[in-house]
Design a protein around this motif. Structure first.
Motif, PDB file in Angstrom:
ATOM      1  N   LEU A  20      47.350   6.298 -19.043  1.00 40.21           N
ATOM      2  CA  LEU A  20      48.432   7.253 -19.200  1.00 40.21           C
ATOM      3  C   LEU A  20      49.651   6.547 -19.789  1.00 40.21           C
ATOM      4  O   LEU A  20      49.901   5.374 -19.495  1.00 40.21           O
ATOM      5  CB  LEU A  20      48.802   7.891 -17.867  1.00 40.21           C
ATOM      6  N   THR A  21      50.389   7.296 -20.594  1.00 38.93           N
ATOM      7  CA  THR A  21      51.587   6.759 -21.240  1.00 38.93           C
ATOM      8  C   THR A  21      52.772   7.646 -20.930  1.00 38.93           C
ATOM      9  O   THR A  21      52.661   8.873 -20.958  1.00 38.93           O
ATOM     10  CB  THR A  21      51.378   6.686 -22.766  1.00 38.93           C
ATOM     11  N   LEU A  50      53.359   9.540  -4.395  1.00 36.38           N
ATOM     12  CA  LEU A  50      53.724   8.409  -5.238  1.00 36.38           C
ATOM     13  C   LEU A  50      52.490   7.520  -5.435  1.00 36.38           C
ATOM     14  O   LEU A  50      51.891   7.051  -4.457  1.00 36.38           O
ATOM     15  CB  LEU A  50      54.857   7.619  -4.581  1.00 36.38           C
ATOM     16  N   VAL A  51      52.154   7.268  -6.680  1.00 35.00           N
ATOM     17  CA  VAL A  51      50.971   6.479  -7.019  1.00 35.00           C
ATOM     18  C   VAL A  51      51.333   5.023  -7.308  1.00 35.00           C
ATOM     19  O   VAL A  51      50.670   4.099  -6.828  1.00 35.00           O
ATOM     20  CB  VAL A  51      50.247   7.076  -8.234  1.00 35.00           C
ATOM     21  N   ALA A  52      52.372   4.814  -8.100  1.00 27.92           N
ATOM     22  CA  ALA A  52      52.734   3.447  -8.495  1.00 27.92           C
ATOM     23  C   ALA A  52      54.180   3.414  -8.956  1.00 27.92           C
ATOM     24  O   ALA A  52      54.707   4.414  -9.460  1.00 27.92           O
ATOM     25  CB  ALA A  52      51.827   2.936  -9.615  1.00 27.92           C
ATOM     26  N   LEU A  83      50.090   3.608 -17.217  1.00 30.28           N
ATOM     27  CA  LEU A  83      49.301   3.566 -15.993  1.00 30.28           C
ATOM     28  C   LEU A  83      47.838   3.451 -16.411  1.00 30.28           C
ATOM     29  O   LEU A  83      47.241   4.415 -16.894  1.00 30.28           O
ATOM     30  CB  LEU A  83      49.514   4.811 -15.129  1.00 30.28           C
ATOM     31  N   GLN A  84      47.308   2.245 -16.256  1.00 26.85           N
ATOM     32  CA  GLN A  84      45.895   2.025 -16.556  1.00 26.85           C
ATOM     33  C   GLN A  84      45.082   2.369 -15.311  1.00 26.85           C
ATOM     34  O   GLN A  84      45.325   1.812 -14.243  1.00 26.85           O
ATOM     35  CB  GLN A  84      45.648   0.558 -16.943  1.00 26.85           C
ATOM     36  N   MET A  85      44.140   3.276 -15.470  1.00 27.38           N
ATOM     37  CA  MET A  85      43.351   3.750 -14.336  1.00 27.38           C
ATOM     38  C   MET A  85      41.878   3.438 -14.597  1.00 27.38           C
ATOM     39  O   MET A  85      41.291   3.977 -15.548  1.00 27.38           O
ATOM     40  CB  MET A  85      43.546   5.258 -14.147  1.00 27.38           C
ATOM     41  N   ASN A  86      41.342   2.553 -13.797  1.00 28.55           N
ATOM     42  CA  ASN A  86      39.939   2.152 -13.940  1.00 28.55           C
ATOM     43  C   ASN A  86      39.121   2.643 -12.758  1.00 28.55           C
ATOM     44  O   ASN A  86      39.670   2.963 -11.697  1.00 28.55           O
ATOM     45  CB  ASN A  86      39.830   0.631 -14.021  1.00 28.55           C
ATOM     46  N   ASN A  87      37.823   2.701 -12.961  1.00 25.24           N
ATOM     47  CA  ASN A  87      36.903   3.135 -11.891  1.00 25.24           C
ATOM     48  C   ASN A  87      37.407   4.421 -11.230  1.00 25.24           C
ATOM     49  O   ASN A  87      37.542   4.494 -10.007  1.00 25.24           O
ATOM     50  CB  ASN A  87      36.730   2.029 -10.856  1.00 25.24           C
TER      51      ASN A  87
END
Length: 114
Positions: A20-21, A50-52, A83-87
């Motif tokens: 996400l950007t 709140l995620v990050a 926000l880099q979201m993996n797995n």
């Protein structure tokens, strides 16, 4: 007043990744680099959480359930936070919002199919 615009959401399968950007404009008197920036998310029927967060000094904090999978970063030259979201997991499905100093973006939908 600063304006925030998110992008990068989409439909993915569990285990895949998205980035996400959040781009800031109309920065105003406080330079973007001096602002803390957060990513929140809101799933249907649930409260926004709140995620990050990334601070002006690049300190990062995360929601417990995304630790080790998500990574927040910033590029002050481009007035952008990522926000880099993996797995990704089904439970990550939500609208994701960028937030900074009482300003919210319009959100971007992330849908993870199981």
């Amino acid at each position: 007043q600063v304006q925030l615009v998110e992008s990068g959401g989409g439909l993915v399968q569990a285990g895949e990744s998205l980035r996400l950007t959040c781009v800031a404009s109309r920065i105003g008197s406080v330079k973007f680099g001096f602002r803390n920036v957060d990513w929140y998310r809101q799933a249907p029927g649930k409260q926004r959480e709140l995620v990050a967060t990334i601070t002006e000094s690049y300190t990062t904090t995360y929601l417990e359930s995304v630790k080790g999978r998500f990574s927040i970063s910033r590029d002050n030259f481009r007035n952008t936070v990522y926000l880099q979201m993996n797995n990704l997991k089904f439970e990550d499905t939500a609208i994701y919002f960028c937030h900074s100093e009482q300003t919210w973006g319009q959100g971007t939908q992330v849908t993870v199919s199981s």
